[in-house]
Design a protein around this motif. Structure first.
Motif, PDB file in Angstrom:
ATOM      1  N   GLY A   1       1.647   3.146  -5.583  1.00 48.26           N
ATOM      2  CA  GLY A   1       1.918   4.473  -5.736  1.00 48.26           C
ATOM      3  C   GLY A   1       1.789   5.310  -4.576  1.00 48.26           C
ATOM      4  O   GLY A   1       1.392   4.807  -3.458  1.00 48.26           O
ATOM      5  N   ASP A   2       1.851   6.658  -4.822  1.00 49.47           N
ATOM      6  CA  ASP A   2       2.099   7.671  -3.464  1.00 49.47           C
ATOM      7  C   ASP A   2       3.141   6.979  -2.789  1.00 49.47           C
ATOM      8  O   ASP A   2       3.113   6.822  -1.629  1.00 49.47           O
ATOM      9  N   ILE A   3       4.553   7.153  -3.362  1.00 49.36           N
ATOM     10  CA  ILE A   3       5.742   6.697  -2.599  1.00 49.36           C
ATOM     11  C   ILE A   3       6.184   7.721  -1.762  1.00 49.36           C
ATOM     12  O   ILE A   3       6.781   7.460  -0.677  1.00 49.36           O
TER      13      ILE A   3
ATOM     14  N   ASN B   1      -1.273  10.238  -7.148  1.00 49.10           N
ATOM     15  CA  ASN B   1      -1.324  11.667  -7.129  1.00 49.10           C
ATOM     16  C   ASN B   1      -0.235  12.414  -6.587  1.00 49.10           C
ATOM     17  O   ASN B   1       0.356  13.464  -6.808  1.00 49.10           O
ATOM     18  N   HIS B   2       0.094  11.976  -5.269  1.00 42.33           N
ATOM     19  CA  HIS B   2       1.525  12.566  -4.632  1.00 42.33           C
ATOM     20  C   HIS B   2       2.580  12.263  -5.601  1.00 42.33           C
ATOM     21  O   HIS B   2       3.653  13.207  -5.293  1.00 42.33           O
ATOM     22  N   ASP B   3       3.008  11.551  -6.181  1.00 44.70           N
ATOM     23  CA  ASP B   3       4.131  11.040  -6.923  1.00 44.70           C
ATOM     24  C   ASP B   3       3.872  12.343  -8.266  1.00 44.70           C
ATOM     25  O   ASP B   3       4.914  12.912  -8.388  1.00 44.70           O
TER      26      ASP B   3
ATOM     27  N   GLY C   1      -4.672   1.758  -4.063  1.00 42.85           N
ATOM     28  CA  GLY C   1      -4.338   2.390  -2.829  1.00 42.85           C
ATOM     29  C   GLY C   1      -5.120   3.878  -2.530  1.00 42.85           C
ATOM     30  O   GLY C   1      -6.279   3.654  -2.850  1.00 42.85           O
ATOM     31  N   HIS C   2      -4.517   4.833  -2.283  1.00 43.00           N
ATOM     32  CA  HIS C   2      -5.185   6.171  -2.342  1.00 43.00           C
ATOM     33  C   HIS C   2      -6.225   6.503  -1.578  1.00 43.00           C
ATOM     34  O   HIS C   2      -6.301   7.644  -0.896  1.00 43.00           O
ATOM     35  N   TRP C   3      -6.844   5.303  -0.872  1.00 45.30           N
ATOM     36  CA  TRP C   3      -8.143   5.759  -0.071  1.00 45.30           C
ATOM     37  C   TRP C   3      -8.155   5.180   1.348  1.00 45.30           C
ATOM     38  O   TRP C   3      -8.417   4.071   1.637  1.00 45.30           O
TER      39      TRP C   3
ATOM     40  N   GLY D   1       0.674  -1.022  -0.055  1.00 45.58           N
ATOM     41  CA  GLY D   1      -0.063  -0.184  -0.190  1.00 45.58           C
ATOM     42  C   GLY D   1       0.814   1.216   0.004  1.00 45.58           C
ATOM     43  O   GLY D   1       2.033   1.328   0.153  1.00 45.58           O
ATOM     44  N   ASP D   2       0.111   2.369  -0.124  1.00 45.06           N
ATOM     45  CA  ASP D   2       0.899   3.747   0.034  1.00 45.06           C
ATOM     46  C   ASP D   2       1.812   3.895   1.088  1.00 45.06           C
ATOM     47  O   ASP D   2       1.520   3.538   2.064  1.00 45.06           O
ATOM     48  N   LEU D   3       3.068   4.265   0.349  1.00 44.57           N
ATOM     49  CA  LEU D   3       4.284   4.420   1.548  1.00 44.57           C
ATOM     50  C   LEU D   3       4.123   5.744   1.907  1.00 44.57           C
ATOM     51  O   LEU D   3       4.324   6.182   3.139  1.00 44.57           O
TER      52      LEU D   3
ATOM     53  N   VAL E   1      -3.651  -0.324 -10.148  1.00 43.45           N
ATOM     54  CA  VAL E   1      -3.682   1.217 -10.439  1.00 43.45           C
ATOM     55  C   VAL E   1      -3.522   1.980  -9.204  1.00 43.45           C
ATOM     56  O   VAL E   1      -3.827   1.358  -7.847  1.00 43.45           O
ATOM     57  N   HIS E   2      -3.472   3.292  -8.958  1.00 42.99           N
ATOM     58  CA  HIS E   2      -3.653   3.929  -7.704  1.00 42.99           C
ATOM     59  C   HIS E   2      -4.697   4.148  -7.045  1.00 42.99           C
ATOM     60  O   HIS E   2      -4.780   3.719  -5.910  1.00 42.99           O
ATOM     61  N   ALA E   3      -5.918   4.775  -7.734  1.00 47.96           N
ATOM     62  CA  ALA E   3      -6.976   5.121  -7.207  1.00 47.96           C
ATOM     63  C   ALA E   3      -8.175   3.982  -7.763  1.00 47.96           C
ATOM     64  O   ALA E   3      -8.748   3.585  -7.118  1.00 47.96           O
TER      65      ALA E   3
HETATM   66 MN   LIG Z   1      -3.342   8.880  -3.463  1.00 44.89          MN
END
Ligand SMILES: [Mn+2]
Length: 284
Positions: free
Chosen positions: A36-38, A67-69, A230-232, A7-9, A122-124
Motif C-alpha cells: 500500500g501507499d502506492i 493511508n495515501h491511497d 509498510g507505512h513506518w 514496500g511503500d512505492l 496489511v498496510h500499517a
Molecule cells: Mn502509510
C-alpha cells in the motif's frame, strides 16, 4: 514461484522497475504483494498505480490500501481539507483513465492472506487484541463500505478523524469503521489494549511507557501469523516479533524493499532522496 513483498512505492516508479530487475522478477511465475501507499509524494504516482492495477488484474499481484491511497480517493471525491502542498496526485486525477484507476483502487482489500503460509499483509498493522480471523472480518466490513454505492459520501463525511482511539466490539456504524481503517492504515503505536496513539512517528527509541509499537506486546493475539506491513519508514528493516517491516524509506533516500516470503530473503535497492521530510508534523 516466489512472493515478493514490496514496500511503500509512493510514486517511486523508476526505483520499482530497478528493484524488480535486480531480483530477476519473473511476471509469469512470481507474485507481488504491494503493502500500500502506492501513490503520493514521489514523482510518478500515475505510473505506479497503472503498473500495480495491471499486475493485479493479470493475477500477478495483490495490494492492500494505505493511508495515501485513501488520500487519493479523498482527493478524487473533492475533499480539499486534507490536500497538502506536498501531494503529487494531480497527474492521476487529470489522467484519462482516472475514473478506472480510482474505481479499481477503492475495491482493493485492507488485508491479504497467503494461500499456503500463515502469513498476511496489511498496510500499517493489526492491533494486539485482534486475532487474525477477527482482523479478516473487520477488513471485510470496511471493504464492503468502499465497494458500495455510497462510497463517496463515506469518504467525504466519515473517513477522516482519529476517534474513537479504542476498540470495542460493541462499536457500530462509522465509528466502528473509523477505528478499523485507522488501525489497518495509520497505526504505529498503541497500548496493550489497542488504544491508538498517532502523535509519534519516529522510531521506537523515542517513546516509552504505555505506548509501544503495535507488534511488541507479549499478549498480542495475532502472533500465530507472520505479518507484513509498510507505512513506518523510520522503523527500518525489522524481521522480528513475527512481523516484517517493508517501508525502508525509498522516498526519503533510504531503500526500496522486496522481501521474498517463501525463502525469507530481503532485497534492498538504494534510493536517491526524492522528498525532504518536513520539520513540522507531516503525514506519512
Ligand atoms: Mn502509510
Amino acid at each position: 514461484m516466489t512472493t515478493y513483498v514490496i514496500g511503500d512505492l509512493q510514486g517511486c516508479y523508476d526505483q520499482l522497475v530497478a528493484l524488480l530487475d535486480d531480483i530477476n522478477y519473473r511476471p509469469e511465475e512470481d507474485h507481488l504483494w504491494f503493502v500500500g501507499d502506492i501513490v503520493n509524494r514521489g514523482p510518478k504516482s500515475l505510473e505506479c498505480l497503472r503498473f500495480v492495477k495491471q499486475a493485479c488484474e493479470n493475477g500477478q499481484a495483490d495490494i492492500v490500501l494505505g493511508n495515501h491511497d485513501f488520500h487519493l480517493l479523498a482527493a478524487y471525491c473533492g475533499v480539499e481539507k486534507y490536500i497538502s502542498k506536498s501531494d503529487t496526485l494531480s497527474p492521476i486525477l487529470e489522467a484519462e483513465d482516472a475514473d478506472q484507476l480510482v474505481n479499481w483502487l477503492r475495491k482493493q482489500p485492507l488485508l491479504v492472506s497467503h494461500p499456503v503460509f500463515e502469513a498476511v499483509m496489511v498496510h500499517a498493522g493489526i492491533p494486539p487484541q485482534w486475532t487474525i480471523e477477527q482482523a479478516k472480518g473487520y477488513a471485510k466490513e470496511l471493504e464492503a463500505q468502499l465497494k458500495g454505492p455510497d462510497w463517496q459520501s463515506y469518504i467525504v463525511n466519515h473517513l477522516f478523524g482519529s476517534e474513537p482511539d479504542s476498540w470495542d466490539e460493541a462499536l457500530t456504524g462509522y465509528e466502528r469503521l473509523r477505528y478499523i481503517v485507522n488501525a489497518f492504515c495509520r497505526m504505529r503505536y498503541c497500548n496493550a489494549e489497542g488504544k491508538l496513539e498517532f502523535k509519534t512517528k519516529s522510531a521506537p527509541k523515542d517513546i516509552g511507557g504505555e505506548y509501544q509499537p503495535w507488534f511488541v506486546f507479549p499478549n498480542r493475539r495475532n502472533k500465530d501469523h507472520e505479518i507484513f506491513f509498510g507505512h513506518w519508514s523510520t522503523l527500518g528493516a525489522i524481521d522480528a516479533y513475527q512481523v516484517h517491516a517493508t517501508d525502508t524509506g525509498c522516498l526519503w533516500g533510504g531503500q526500496m524493499t522486496a522481501y521474498a516470503l517463501e525463502n525469507k530473503q530481503r532485497f534492498s535497492l538504494d534510493c536517491e532522496q526524492v522528498c525532504k521530510p518536513k520539520q513540522k508534523k507531516k503525514k506519512s
